[in-house]
Motif scaffolding. Structure first.
Motif, PDB file in Angstrom:
ATOM      1  N   PRO A  60     -22.300 -60.711 -22.810  1.00  0.00           N
ATOM      2  CA  PRO A  60     -22.833 -60.148 -21.442  1.00  0.00           C
ATOM      3  C   PRO A  60     -21.653 -59.402 -20.733  1.00  0.00           C
ATOM      4  N   PRO A  61     -22.103 -58.161 -20.004  1.00  0.00           N
ATOM      5  CA  PRO A  61     -20.811 -57.699 -19.153  1.00  0.00           C
ATOM      6  C   PRO A  61     -20.379 -58.392 -18.346  1.00  0.00           C
ATOM      7  N   LYS A  62     -19.039 -58.551 -17.908  1.00  0.00           N
ATOM      8  CA  LYS A  62     -18.664 -59.203 -16.821  1.00  0.00           C
ATOM      9  C   LYS A  62     -18.844 -58.569 -15.482  1.00  0.00           C
ATOM     10  N   GLU A  63     -18.982 -59.476 -14.441  1.00  0.00           N
ATOM     11  CA  GLU A  63     -19.221 -58.882 -12.971  1.00  0.00           C
ATOM     12  C   GLU A  63     -17.780 -58.677 -12.541  1.00  0.00           C
ATOM     13  N   ARG A  64     -17.400 -57.387 -12.248  1.00  0.00           N
ATOM     14  CA  ARG A  64     -16.203 -56.718 -11.890  1.00  0.00           C
ATOM     15  C   ARG A  64     -16.226 -56.256 -10.369  1.00  0.00           C
ATOM     16  N   GLY A  65     -17.248 -55.982  -9.741  1.00  0.00           N
ATOM     17  CA  GLY A  65     -17.297 -55.618  -8.309  1.00  0.00           C
ATOM     18  C   GLY A  65     -17.093 -54.015  -8.642  1.00  0.00           C
ATOM     19  N   ASP A  66     -17.443 -53.505  -7.370  1.00  0.00           N
ATOM     20  CA  ASP A  66     -17.173 -51.821  -7.276  1.00  0.00           C
ATOM     21  C   ASP A  66     -15.801 -51.712  -6.660  1.00  0.00           C
ATOM     22  N   ASP A  69     -14.706 -53.760  -3.648  1.00  0.00           N
ATOM     23  CA  ASP A  69     -14.225 -55.084  -3.898  1.00  0.00           C
ATOM     24  C   ASP A  69     -12.897 -54.954  -4.532  1.00  0.00           C
ATOM     25  N   GLN A  70     -12.492 -54.330  -5.459  1.00  0.00           N
ATOM     26  CA  GLN A  70     -11.214 -54.064  -6.063  1.00  0.00           C
ATOM     27  C   GLN A  70      -9.901 -53.788  -5.209  1.00  0.00           C
TER      28      GLN A  70
END
Length: 80
Positions: A60-66, A69-70
């Motif tokens: 499953p893809p990881k939740e990385r934020g936009d 968030d970065q």
């Protein structure tokens, strides 16, 4: 190799008890660790690489934020 494979599976969020490719990868990693024959090690390593490619593709893809968030995370680490 077994520890590294197990750590990567955990990072990917894939449980070897529920995923045949992940279970296969762990078994192959154990064989790489215990192998004494160079040809066998090369063959098992190739199979391990292929199994992990399958696992990575199905993980499953990881939740990385936009981007916001970065940027906030970078700002927080600079301030600490």
């Amino acid at each position: 190799m077994h520890k590294a494979t197990k750590a990567e599976l955990a990072d990917l969020g894939v449980d070897p008890k529920c995923n045949a490719s992940a279970a296969t990868a762990l078994r192959l990693a154990s064989e790489v660790d215990s192998s004494t024959d160079a040809k066998a090690t090369a063959a098992v390593s190739r199979e391990l690489r292929q199994a992990m490619q399958t696992v990575r593709a199905l993980a499953p893809p990881k939740e990385r934020g936009d981007k916001i968030d970065q940027l906030a995370a970078r700002r927080a680490t600079r301030g600490a």
